[in-house]
Design an enzyme around this catalytic site. Structure first.
Site, PDB file in Angstrom:
ATOM      1  N   PRO A 255       0.827  -1.197   0.000  1.00  0.00           N
ATOM      2  CA  PRO A 255       0.000   0.000   0.000  1.00  0.00           C
ATOM      3  C   PRO A 255       0.873   1.262   0.000  1.00  0.00           C
ATOM      4  O   PRO A 255       1.947   1.282   0.597  1.00  0.00           O
ATOM      5  CB  PRO A 255      -0.775  -0.080   1.317  1.00  0.00           C
ATOM      6  CG  PRO A 255      -0.663  -1.481   1.766  1.00  0.00           C
ATOM      7  CD  PRO A 255       0.569  -2.047   1.157  1.00  0.00           C
ATOM      8  N   GLY A 256       0.425   2.274  -0.688  1.00  0.00           N
ATOM      9  CA  GLY A 256       1.104   3.562  -0.643  1.00  0.00           C
ATOM     10  C   GLY A 256       2.324   3.662  -1.528  1.00  0.00           C
ATOM     11  O   GLY A 256       3.063   4.635  -1.451  1.00  0.00           O
ATOM     12  N   THR A 257       2.546   2.675  -2.389  1.00  0.00           N
ATOM     13  CA  THR A 257       3.729   2.758  -3.245  1.00  0.00           C
ATOM     14  C   THR A 257       3.419   3.462  -4.564  1.00  0.00           C
ATOM     15  O   THR A 257       4.294   3.580  -5.412  1.00  0.00           O
ATOM     16  CB  THR A 257       4.311   1.372  -3.550  1.00  0.00           C
ATOM     17  OG1 THR A 257       3.234   0.480  -3.808  1.00  0.00           O
ATOM     18  CG2 THR A 257       5.141   0.860  -2.405  1.00  0.00           C
ATOM     19  N   GLY A 258       2.181   3.879  -4.741  1.00  0.00           N
ATOM     20  CA  GLY A 258       1.882   4.677  -5.922  1.00  0.00           C
ATOM     21  C   GLY A 258       1.218   3.916  -7.051  1.00  0.00           C
ATOM     22  O   GLY A 258       1.344   4.305  -8.209  1.00  0.00           O
ATOM     23  N   LYS A 259       0.470   2.857  -6.741  1.00  0.00           N
ATOM     24  CA  LYS A 259      -0.193   2.097  -7.798  1.00  0.00           C
ATOM     25  C   LYS A 259      -1.269   2.948  -8.466  1.00  0.00           C
ATOM     26  O   LYS A 259      -1.321   3.044  -9.699  1.00  0.00           O
ATOM     27  CB  LYS A 259      -0.817   0.818  -7.215  1.00  0.00           C
ATOM     28  CG  LYS A 259       0.210  -0.132  -6.626  1.00  0.00           C
ATOM     29  CD  LYS A 259      -0.426  -1.383  -6.064  1.00  0.00           C
ATOM     30  CE  LYS A 259      -1.293  -1.127  -4.857  1.00  0.00           C
ATOM     31  NZ  LYS A 259      -0.553  -0.642  -3.688  1.00  0.00           N
TER      32      LYS A 259
ATOM     33  N   HIS B  58      16.914   0.004  30.055  1.00  0.00           N
ATOM     34  CA  HIS B  58      16.416  -0.854  28.977  1.00  0.00           C
ATOM     35  C   HIS B  58      16.916  -0.357  27.615  1.00  0.00           C
ATOM     36  O   HIS B  58      17.488  -1.123  26.833  1.00  0.00           O
ATOM     37  CB  HIS B  58      14.884  -0.868  29.023  1.00  0.00           C
ATOM     38  CG  HIS B  58      14.244  -1.723  27.983  1.00  0.00           C
ATOM     39  ND1 HIS B  58      13.792  -3.001  28.240  1.00  0.00           N
ATOM     40  CD2 HIS B  58      13.985  -1.493  26.670  1.00  0.00           C
ATOM     41  CE1 HIS B  58      13.279  -3.503  27.133  1.00  0.00           C
ATOM     42  NE2 HIS B  58      13.383  -2.612  26.163  1.00  0.00           N
ATOM     43  N   GLU B  59      16.724   0.931  27.371  1.00  0.00           N
ATOM     44  CA  GLU B  59      17.120   1.470  26.060  1.00  0.00           C
ATOM     45  C   GLU B  59      18.642   1.466  25.903  1.00  0.00           C
ATOM     46  O   GLU B  59      19.147   1.210  24.806  1.00  0.00           O
ATOM     47  CB  GLU B  59      16.567   2.882  25.861  1.00  0.00           C
ATOM     48  CG  GLU B  59      15.039   2.966  25.797  1.00  0.00           C
ATOM     49  CD  GLU B  59      14.409   2.063  24.740  1.00  0.00           C
ATOM     50  OE1 GLU B  59      15.038   1.826  23.689  1.00  0.00           O
ATOM     51  OE2 GLU B  59      13.283   1.565  24.986  1.00  0.00           O
TER      52      GLU B  59
HETATM   53  P1  ADP Z   1      -1.362   2.850  -3.680  1.00  0.00           P
HETATM   54  O1  ADP Z   1      -2.443   2.972  -4.671  1.00  0.00           O
HETATM   55  O2  ADP Z   1      -0.203   2.036  -4.133  1.00  0.00           O
HETATM   56  O3  ADP Z   1      -1.810   2.428  -2.325  1.00  0.00           O
HETATM   57  P2  ADP Z   1      -1.255   5.661  -4.096  1.00  0.00           P
HETATM   58  O4  ADP Z   1      -0.982   5.703  -5.541  1.00  0.00           O
HETATM   59  O5  ADP Z   1      -2.644   5.912  -3.675  1.00  0.00           O
HETATM   60  O6  ADP Z   1      -0.748   4.309  -3.473  1.00  0.00           O
HETATM   61  O7  ADP Z   1      -0.266   6.673  -3.386  1.00  0.00           O
HETATM   62  C1  ADP Z   1      -0.688   7.514  -2.366  1.00  0.00           C
HETATM   63  C2  ADP Z   1      -0.011   8.847  -2.483  1.00  0.00           C
HETATM   64  O8  ADP Z   1       1.369   8.728  -2.187  1.00  0.00           O
HETATM   65  C3  ADP Z   1      -0.077   9.393  -3.874  1.00  0.00           C
HETATM   66  O9  ADP Z   1      -1.163  10.236  -4.030  1.00  0.00           O
HETATM   67  C4  ADP Z   1       1.210  10.162  -4.032  1.00  0.00           C
HETATM   68  O10 ADP Z   1       1.028  11.486  -3.658  1.00  0.00           O
HETATM   69  C5  ADP Z   1       2.143   9.503  -3.062  1.00  0.00           C
HETATM   70  N1  ADP Z   1       3.079   8.632  -3.776  1.00  0.00           N
HETATM   71  C6  ADP Z   1       3.146   7.295  -3.699  1.00  0.00           C
HETATM   72  N2  ADP Z   1       4.143   6.806  -4.463  1.00  0.00           N
HETATM   73  C7  ADP Z   1       4.698   7.870  -5.071  1.00  0.00           C
HETATM   74  C8  ADP Z   1       5.769   8.022  -6.014  1.00  0.00           C
HETATM   75  N3  ADP Z   1       6.460   6.972  -6.482  1.00  0.00           N
HETATM   76  N4  ADP Z   1       6.063   9.275  -6.430  1.00  0.00           N
HETATM   77  C9  ADP Z   1       5.379  10.333  -5.969  1.00  0.00           C
HETATM   78  N5  ADP Z   1       4.376  10.256  -5.095  1.00  0.00           N
HETATM   79  C10 ADP Z   1       4.023   9.051  -4.637  1.00  0.00           C
HETATM   80 ZN    ZN Z   2      12.896  -2.716  24.162  1.00  0.00          ZN
END
Ligand code: ADP
Ligand code: ZN
Ligand code: MG
Length: 622
Positions: A216-220, A435-436
C-alpha cells in the site's frame, strides 16, 4: 462512490431545468398577484341593462371590449376615487348599444384577439407547468433521498467510474518518482495507446490486462493515472471496494457499463483499483457479499474475454494482495502481465520528497538526501504525509519556511508516534533508560547489527522509549548473521534490565514478540535451523506485502511442531546468553550510558560514541 457520497445541498443538486421552471413559477405567481390586486380597484359588476343606463347617464368615459367582456372607466369626479364597471355583452348584435356609446362620446377600445389568444394560451399552460415543476421537484428530492440511503437507484446501476476528460490528465510520469522499471514496462502500453495503428499493422497484440502489485502507498493508483496522462486517453476508474453493495447484480452491471463506455471512447484505459476486494479466490470468501463478488468477478472475466483483438482498451488493475487473487484472473488473456511496485529505495525516496516539497516553502538548508536516508521503510504515501506534517508543524510555530528540523520532527512523529506529555517518575525513567541503553549498546557492539542512530526515553505513542537503528542500505535479502544480531539487539533491553536491576519488567513484551516472530521465520521458512533442515513449513497464510499472517491450518505434524518450538526457543536463548556475556563485559559502559540517558533523555550516535570513548580513556588512564 454513491455509498460514501456526502449529501449535496439542495441548490447544487437541481438541474438547470428546474431553475427555469422555478423562474416560470415566479412569473406566474406575480401575474396571479397582479390580477388579484387589480380586483382591488373598485369595480362594479353590472347587468347589461344597468350598464346601458350608466352610459345613458353619461358617467362612463371609456370602455374596453375583450370578446364578450366589457370593462368601463367612469368619468372622473374631483375628490372621488375613479370608478370602474364591468359587464358581459349578450351573444347578439345590439346596435342600440353602439349608438348609445357614440351618442355619449364614450371612448371605445377593443382588445386585439391575437394578443389575448397568446395570453390565454400562456395562462392555460400555467397549471401544467406548475404540475411539471412539482413532479421534477419531487423526483429530484426522491433521488437525493435514495442517494443518501443506498446509493440512489438511478446512479446505482450506472458505473461510478470517473471519466477523465479527453485531454492530458493532470498527472504524468513526472509526478511519479522512482518506479523506473514499472514505468518502463508501462511505456509500451502508452506507446500502443498513442499509436494503435502501428501495432495493429504489424499484427502485434498488446496485453489487455496489466496488474500492478505492491505494498500500500507505493503509488499504484498514482501510476495508473500517470499512464493515462502520458497516453493522453480517457481514463475510467473504479475501485473494488465500491462493490461491497447490498444488491446482488449491481456490481456486474456496473462493470458492464464501465467497459461499454470505455469501448465507446477507445483508445481508453480502464482502471480497477483494489481488485482483490472482488477478485479474491472464489470459495475463499470470508464474510458476506459472496454472491455479489462472484457475479462482479465473473463479469470482469467475461469483459476481458469479450475484447475484440483490435480493441484499443487497456485494463489496468491494482492490488496489494496478489496472493489471494482468483487464479482465473491471472490466466493468459486476462491479467497476464504483472508489474511489481517495490518500496522506494533511498534515491527514489529523495525524488518523492522532491516532488512533494515542490509546493512547500522551505529553507535552503533543507537536505532531502539526508532525510531520504533517515526514512527507511517509508513508502510514497508516508513521505507525502511527512512533508505535510512538517509544513503544518512549521505553520503552527508561525514560521515562514519549513526547516530540516521540522521535517525530522514529522519523521519521528510518523515513525514513533507523538511525544507523550506525561512525566515518568525517576524510578520508571531509570528503568527505561537502562532498557534502552541495553538496546543501544548491543547495537553498537554486535558486528552485523544495523548501525545505531539515536536513542530516546521520551515516551511516544505506546512506547516508553525507543532505540533507532538505520540500515546501511536498503536490504532485500537478509543474511543469517544479520538476522541473529537483530534478535540480539531486540533482547539487549531485557538483558540490560536483568544485569543492572536483577529484575525483569513487562517493558520487553514487544521486543520478545518481534524476536520470536523473526526466529520462527528463520526456522520454518528460511531453513536456518540445522535440526529442521531445509524445509519450508507454513505457519499461516502470509500477506506478501502486508507482512501479516492469518490463521491457517498448519501443514506439519505435532512432532514437527514441537521440534519447531524447541528450535525457536533454543535460537533465542542462545542469542540471549551471548548478549548477556557481551553486556556483562561492558557493564561499566552500560551503566554510564544508562545514567547519561536518564539525564539527557535523547542521545544520538555521535554523543554516545563520545561518551563511551571518553569513559574508555579515563578507565585506561586509571
Ligand atoms: P497505492 O495505490 O499504491 O496504495 P497511491 O498511488 O494511492 O498508493 O499513493 C498515495 C499517495 O502517495 C499518492 O497520491 C502520491 O502522492 C504519493 N506517492 C506514492 N508513491 C509515489 C511516487 N512513487 N512518487 C510520488 N508520489 C508518490
Ligand atoms: Zn525494548
Ligand atoms: Mg491505491
Amino acid at each position: 462512490m454513491p455509498l460514501n457520497k456526502p449529501p449535496l445541498p439542495d441548490t447544487l443538486k437541481k438541474s438547470p431545468w428546474s431553475n427555469l421552471l422555478m423562474l416560470l413559477f415566479l412569473v406566474a405567481s406575480l401575474m396571479v398577484l397582479y390580477n388579484f390586486f387589480g380586483e382591488q380597484k373598485e369595480v362594479e359588476t353590472l347587468s347589461y341593462n344597468s350598464f346601458k343606463t350608466e352610459i345613458g347617464q353619461g358617467t362612463i368615459k371609456e370602455i374596453m371590449i375583450d370578446k364578450d367582456q366589457v370593462t368601463a372607466a367612469g368619468r372622473r369626479v374631483p375628490g372621488q376615487k375613479p370608478h370602474y364597471y364591468r359587464t358581459v355583452l349578450p351573444p347578439f348584435q345590439d346596435k342600440a348599444f353602439f349608438d348609445l356609446l357614440e351618442k355619449h362620446h364614450v371612448e371605445i377600445r377593443v382588445k386585439s384577439q391575437k394578443e389575448s389568444a397568446l395570453w390565454v394560451a400562456l395562462v392555460s399552460m400555467l397549471p401544467w407547468l406548475l404540475f411539471l415543476w412539482l413532479i421534477f421537484f419531487f423526483a429530484s428530492r426522491m433521488r437525493q433521498h435514495m442517494d443518501n440511503v443506498q446509493g440512489g437507484l438511478l446512479n446505482f446501476i450506472k458505473s461510478t467510474a470517473k471519466k477523465y476528460e479527453k485531454r492530458r490528465s493532470a498527472i504524468g510520469y513526472d509526478d511519479v518518482a522512482g518506479l523506473e522499471n514499472a514505468k518502463k514496462e508501462l511505456a509500451e502500453v502508452v506507446d500502443f495507446l498513442k499509436n494503435p495503428v502501428r501495432y495493429e499493422q504489424i499484427g502485434a497484440q498488446i496485453p489487455k490486462g496489466i496488474l500492478l502489485m505492491g505494498p500500500p502507498g507505493t503509488g499504484k493508483t498514482l501510476l495508473a493515472k500517470a499512464v493515462a496522462g502520458e497516453a493522453d486517453v480517457p481514463f475510467f476508474s473504479i475501485s473494488g471496494s465500491e462493490f461491497v453493495e447490498v444488491f446482488v447484480g449491481v456490481g456486474a452491471s456496473r462493470v458492464r457499463d464501465l467497459f461499454e463506455s470505455a469501448k465507446k471512447e477507445a483508445p481508453a484505459i480502464v482502471f480497477i483499483d483494489e481488485i482483490d476486494s472482488i477478485g479474491r479466490a472464489r470459495g475463499a470468501g470470508i464474510g458476506g457479499g459472496y454472491d455479489e463478488k462472484e457475479q462482479t468477478l465473473n463479469q470482469i472475466l467475461s469483459e476481458l474475454d469479450g475484447f475484440e483483438p483490435n480493441e484499443q482498451v487497456v485494463v489496468l488493475a491494482a492490488t496489494n494482495r496478489p496472493d489471494i487473487l482468483d487464479p482465473a484472473l491471472l490466466r493468459p488473456g486476462r491479467f497476464d502481465r504483472k508489474i511489481i511496485l517495490a518500496m522506494p529505495s533511498k534515491e527514489a525516496r529523495e525524488k518523492i520528497l522532491q516532488i512533494h516539497t515542490k509546493k512547500v516553502r522551505k529553507e535552503a538548508s533543507v537536505d532531502l538526501a539526508k532525510l531520504a536516508k533517515l526514512t527507511v521503510g517509508f513508502n510514497g504515501a508516508d513521505l507525502k504525509n511527512l512533508v505535510n506534517e512538517a509544513a503544518m508543524y512549521a505553520a503552527r510555530q508561525k514560521k515562514e519556511k519549513v526547516t530540516q528540523d521540522d521535517l525530522l520532527y514529522a519523521r519521528d512523529r510518523i515513525l514513533m508516534g507523538i511525544e507523550q506529555e506525561f512525566a515518568m517518575d525517576e524510578k520508571d525513567k531509570k528503568r527505561v533508560a537502562i532498557h534502552e541503553a541495553g538496546h543501544a549498546l548491543t547495537a553498537l557492539l554486535l558486528k552485523h547489527a544495523d548501525p545505531l542512530e539515536k536513542v530516546s526515553i521520551i515516551p511516544r505513542g505506546w512506547a516508553l522509549g525507543a532505540t533507532e537503528q538505520l540500515p546501511k542500505k536498503d536490504m532485500r535479502n537478509f543474511p543469517q548473521s544479520y538476522l541473529l544480531d537483530k534478535i540480539g539487539v531486540m533482547l539487549g533491553g531485557r538483558v540490560s534490565e536483568q544485569i543492572l536491576l536483577h529484575e525483569l519488567s513487562s517493558g520487553a513484551a514487544n521486543d520478545l514478540e518481534e524476536a520470536t516472530a523473526l526466529a520462527v521465520h528463520m526456522v520454518c521458512q528460511w531453513g536456518m535451523s540445522s535440526e529442521i533442515g531445509p524445509v519450508h513449513y507454513k505457519r499461516g497464510e502470509e500477506h506478501v506485502f502486508l507482512g501479516r499472517e492469518m490463521a491457517m491450518p498448519k501443514n506439519f505434524s505435532e512432532a514437527t511442531a514441537k521440534l519447531i518450538d524447541d528450535e525457536v526457543r533454543m535460537l533465542i536463548t542462545q542469542k540471549e546468553e551471548e548478549v548477556t556475556r557481551l553486556l556483562n563485559v561492558h557493564k561499566e559502559e552500560l551503566t554510564l550510558l544508562a545514567e547519561e540517558l536518564q539525564e539527557r533523555e535523547t542521545m544520538n550516535k555521535e554523543e554516545i560514541e563520545i561518551l563511551l570513548q571518553h569513559s574508555k580513556k579515563t578507565s585506561s588512564a586509571e
